[in-house]
Design a protein around this motif. Sequence first.
Motif, PDB file in Angstrom:
ATOM      1  N   GLU A   1       0.823  -1.220   0.000  1.00 48.09           N
ATOM      2  CA  GLU A   1       0.000   0.000   0.000  1.00 48.09           C
ATOM      3  C   GLU A   1       0.851   1.262   0.000  1.00 48.09           C
ATOM      4  OE1 GLU A   1      -3.415   0.481   2.533  1.00 48.09           O
ATOM      5  OE2 GLU A   1      -3.709  -1.697   2.579  1.00 48.09           O
ATOM      6  N   GLY A   2       1.913   1.244   0.802  1.00 45.54           N
ATOM      7  CA  GLY A   2       2.824   2.400   0.833  1.00 45.54           C
ATOM      8  C   GLY A   2       3.470   2.624  -0.518  1.00 45.54           C
ATOM      9  N   GLY A   3       3.789   1.552  -1.216  1.00 45.90           N
ATOM     10  CA  GLY A   3       4.385   1.649  -2.548  1.00 45.90           C
ATOM     11  C   GLY A   3       3.443   2.294  -3.545  1.00 45.90           C
ATOM     12  N   PHE A   4       2.164   1.916  -3.507  1.00 46.46           N
ATOM     13  CA  PHE A   4       1.185   2.532  -4.408  1.00 46.46           C
ATOM     14  C   PHE A   4       1.031   4.022  -4.108  1.00 46.46           C
ATOM     15  CE2 PHE A   4      -0.294  -1.891  -5.021  1.00 46.46           C
ATOM     16  CZ  PHE A   4      -0.261  -1.927  -6.418  1.00 46.46           C
ATOM     17  N   ARG A   5       1.058   4.388  -2.829  1.00 48.80           N
ATOM     18  CA  ARG A   5       0.982   5.816  -2.465  1.00 48.80           C
ATOM     19  C   ARG A   5       2.216   6.567  -2.978  1.00 48.80           C
ATOM     20  NH1 ARG A   5      -1.081   3.644   2.368  1.00 48.80           N
ATOM     21  NH2 ARG A   5       0.931   3.883   3.393  1.00 48.80           N
ATOM     22  N   GLU A   6       3.399   5.933  -2.861  1.00 44.41           N
ATOM     23  CA  GLU A   6       4.627   6.576  -3.353  1.00 44.41           C
ATOM     24  C   GLU A   6       4.548   6.816  -4.862  1.00 44.41           C
ATOM     25  OE1 GLU A   6       7.926   4.785  -0.203  1.00 44.41           O
ATOM     26  OE2 GLU A   6       7.494   3.674  -2.039  1.00 44.41           O
ATOM     27  N   VAL A   7       4.025   5.848  -5.600  1.00 44.47           N
ATOM     28  CA  VAL A   7       3.907   5.985  -7.053  1.00 44.47           C
ATOM     29  C   VAL A   7       2.937   7.119  -7.395  1.00 44.47           C
ATOM     30  CG1 VAL A   7       3.249   4.858  -9.215  1.00 44.47           C
ATOM     31  CG2 VAL A   7       4.540   3.578  -7.497  1.00 44.47           C
ATOM     32  N   GLU A   8       1.817   7.189  -6.698  1.00 47.42           N
ATOM     33  CA  GLU A   8       0.850   8.265  -6.947  1.00 47.42           C
ATOM     34  C   GLU A   8       1.478   9.641  -6.694  1.00 47.42           C
ATOM     35  OE1 GLU A   8      -2.152   8.195  -8.394  1.00 47.42           O
ATOM     36  OE2 GLU A   8      -1.865   6.033  -8.666  1.00 47.42           O
ATOM     37  N   ALA A   9       2.246   9.772  -5.612  1.00 46.59           N
ATOM     38  CA  ALA A   9       2.925  11.044  -5.312  1.00 46.59           C
ATOM     39  C   ALA A   9       3.952  11.360  -6.394  1.00 46.59           C
ATOM     40  CB  ALA A   9       3.584  10.984  -3.938  1.00 46.59           C
ATOM     41  N   LEU A  10       4.650  10.359  -6.877  1.00 48.48           N
ATOM     42  CA  LEU A  10       5.631  10.563  -7.946  1.00 48.48           C
ATOM     43  C   LEU A  10       4.961  11.073  -9.205  1.00 48.48           C
ATOM     44  CD1 LEU A  10       8.444  10.234  -9.291  1.00 48.48           C
ATOM     45  CD2 LEU A  10       7.773   7.857  -9.769  1.00 48.48           C
TER      46      LEU A  10
ATOM     47  N   LEU B   1       9.594   8.132 -23.207  1.00 49.87           N
ATOM     48  CA  LEU B   1       9.564   6.684 -23.071  1.00 49.87           C
ATOM     49  C   LEU B   1       9.878   6.304 -21.629  1.00 49.87           C
ATOM     50  CD1 LEU B   1       9.504   3.834 -24.431  1.00 49.87           C
ATOM     51  CD2 LEU B   1      11.966   4.124 -24.819  1.00 49.87           C
ATOM     52  N   ILE B   2       9.189   5.281 -21.139  1.00 49.18           N
ATOM     53  CA  ILE B   2       9.467   4.736 -19.815  1.00 49.18           C
ATOM     54  C   ILE B   2       9.989   3.323 -20.010  1.00 49.18           C
ATOM     55  CG2 ILE B   2       8.484   4.065 -17.589  1.00 49.18           C
ATOM     56  CD1 ILE B   2       6.282   6.198 -18.114  1.00 49.18           C
TER      57      ILE B   2
ATOM     58  N   ILE C   1       2.089   1.874 -14.077  1.00 45.82           N
ATOM     59  CA  ILE C   1       1.164   2.861 -13.509  1.00 45.82           C
ATOM     60  C   ILE C   1       1.508   4.258 -14.022  1.00 45.82           C
ATOM     61  CG2 ILE C   1       0.418   3.997 -11.373  1.00 45.82           C
ATOM     62  CD1 ILE C   1       0.918   1.223  -9.979  1.00 45.82           C
ATOM     63  N   ILE C   2       2.788   4.608 -14.010  1.00 47.18           N
ATOM     64  CA  ILE C   2       3.212   5.933 -14.507  1.00 47.18           C
ATOM     65  C   ILE C   2       2.828   6.076 -15.971  1.00 47.18           C
ATOM     66  CG2 ILE C   2       5.201   7.417 -14.999  1.00 47.18           C
ATOM     67  CD1 ILE C   2       6.590   6.050 -12.572  1.00 47.18           C
ATOM     68  N   SER C   3       3.095   5.048 -16.763  1.00 43.07           N
ATOM     69  CA  SER C   3       2.786   5.067 -18.185  1.00 43.07           C
ATOM     70  C   SER C   3       1.300   5.326 -18.434  1.00 43.07           C
ATOM     71  CB  SER C   3       3.194   3.725 -18.825  1.00 43.07           C
ATOM     72  OG  SER C   3       2.716   3.614 -20.131  1.00 43.07           O
ATOM     73  N   GLU C   4       0.459   4.608 -17.714  1.00 47.02           N
ATOM     74  CA  GLU C   4      -0.989   4.774 -17.886  1.00 47.02           C
ATOM     75  C   GLU C   4      -1.456   6.156 -17.483  1.00 47.02           C
ATOM     76  OE1 GLU C   4      -2.934   1.603 -15.775  1.00 47.02           O
ATOM     77  OE2 GLU C   4      -2.013   0.062 -17.050  1.00 47.02           O
ATOM     78  N   LYS C   5      -0.978   6.643 -16.344  1.00 43.02           N
ATOM     79  CA  LYS C   5      -1.443   7.939 -15.830  1.00 43.02           C
ATOM     80  C   LYS C   5      -0.958   9.115 -16.672  1.00 43.02           C
ATOM     81  CE  LYS C   5      -3.482   6.544 -11.979  1.00 43.02           C
ATOM     82  NZ  LYS C   5      -4.652   6.993 -11.291  1.00 43.02           N
ATOM     83  N   LEU C   6       0.285   8.995 -17.201  1.00 42.01           N
ATOM     84  CA  LEU C   6       0.857  10.108 -17.969  1.00 42.01           C
ATOM     85  C   LEU C   6       0.712   9.921 -19.478  1.00 42.01           C
ATOM     86  CD1 LEU C   6       4.153  10.812 -15.981  1.00 42.01           C
ATOM     87  CD2 LEU C   6       1.908  11.905 -15.733  1.00 42.01           C
ATOM     88  N   ASP C   7       0.163   8.775 -19.884  1.00 46.29           N
ATOM     89  CA  ASP C   7      -0.011   8.457 -21.302  1.00 46.29           C
ATOM     90  C   ASP C   7       1.314   8.541 -22.059  1.00 46.29           C
ATOM     91  OD1 ASP C   7      -1.498   7.602 -23.499  1.00 46.29           O
ATOM     92  OD2 ASP C   7      -1.905   9.669 -24.151  1.00 46.29           O
ATOM     93  N   VAL C   8       2.307   7.838 -21.517  1.00 41.84           N
ATOM     94  CA  VAL C   8       3.646   7.783 -22.104  1.00 41.84           C
ATOM     95  C   VAL C   8       3.936   6.324 -22.450  1.00 41.84           C
ATOM     96  CG1 VAL C   8       6.119   8.127 -21.630  1.00 41.84           C
ATOM     97  CG2 VAL C   8       4.448   9.768 -20.766  1.00 41.84           C
TER      98      VAL C   8
ATOM     99  N   LYS D   1      15.775  11.670 -27.049  1.00 39.06           N
ATOM    100  CA  LYS D   1      14.542  11.512 -26.285  1.00 39.06           C
ATOM    101  C   LYS D   1      14.811  11.754 -24.814  1.00 39.06           C
ATOM    102  CE  LYS D   1      12.344   8.192 -29.284  1.00 39.06           C
ATOM    103  NZ  LYS D   1      11.016   7.731 -29.361  1.00 39.06           N
ATOM    104  N   GLN D   2      13.709  11.871 -24.084  1.00 35.70           N
ATOM    105  CA  GLN D   2      13.794  11.948 -22.626  1.00 35.70           C
ATOM    106  C   GLN D   2      13.225  10.638 -22.098  1.00 35.70           C
ATOM    107  OE1 GLN D   2      13.910  15.923 -20.829  1.00 35.70           O
ATOM    108  NE2 GLN D   2      12.257  16.362 -22.266  1.00 35.70           N
ATOM    109  N   ILE D   3      14.084   9.855 -21.453  1.00 41.28           N
ATOM    110  CA  ILE D   3      13.725   8.517 -21.026  1.00 41.28           C
ATOM    111  C   ILE D   3      13.704   8.438 -19.502  1.00 41.28           C
ATOM    112  CG2 ILE D   3      14.413   6.088 -21.071  1.00 41.28           C
ATOM    113  CD1 ILE D   3      15.724   6.656 -23.790  1.00 41.28           C
ATOM    114  N   LEU D   4      12.637   7.839 -18.996  1.00 42.51           N
ATOM    115  CA  LEU D   4      12.517   7.569 -17.566  1.00 42.51           C
ATOM    116  C   LEU D   4      12.771   6.081 -17.365  1.00 42.51           C
ATOM    117  CD1 LEU D   4      11.632   8.395 -14.650  1.00 42.51           C
ATOM    118  CD2 LEU D   4       9.335   7.709 -15.318  1.00 42.51           C
TER     119      LEU D   4
END
Length: 184
Positions: free
Chosen positions: A30-39, A50-51, A65-72, A141-144
């Motif tokens: 749960e803490g990990g999911f919260r960290e990802v949301e804050a990120l 690109l991720i 999760i980042i990819s879906e939320k940011l559409d990357v 490119k800018q890659i994460l």
Amino acid sequence: MCKIFLVRPGQTDYDSQHRVQGSLNLPLNEGGFREVEALIESLADQEIDLILSGPNEPSHSTAEIISEKLDVPFKSSDLLRNVSQGIWEGLEVDEVKRKFPTVYRHWEDAPLEVAIPNAEPIEAAVKRVIKLMKQYGRKDKQILIVAPEPLATLIACNVEGRKVCLHHHPQDIKRCKLQTLHRA
């Protein structure tokens, strides 16, 4: 020239228990999911093309999760699988330090010289990082990159042209915080 961002994945139960995760596939807690949301909130102003992540949990979940939320666009690469840490996996970090004090210190300072039983040699992981950077690091490119420890530190050392060293200061290693790597 390619710009590289580095993120360590969200927390797992092993992280909260201060255990060596290595190549074990553990889900975000749960803490990990919260960290990802804050990120994700902090990434809103970044241009990312690109991720990349490895197939291991929690890196894959964090990147997805980042990819879906940011559409990357997101790609998983076996070159980014975490470093197997052999007989240390599952042990508490303090237990490793207590049982293997000399080896642990040497592993932090000069990991290319240490062989942990049943572990992937750090040199092999460094070769994977070099191959990945040849494949993706030359594009404009800018890659994460989402990568766990110790792989994240190996990536940073390679991109920034630093000596391979795994000695960390707690304030330097933060999960789900954006680190911009500066090419040597």
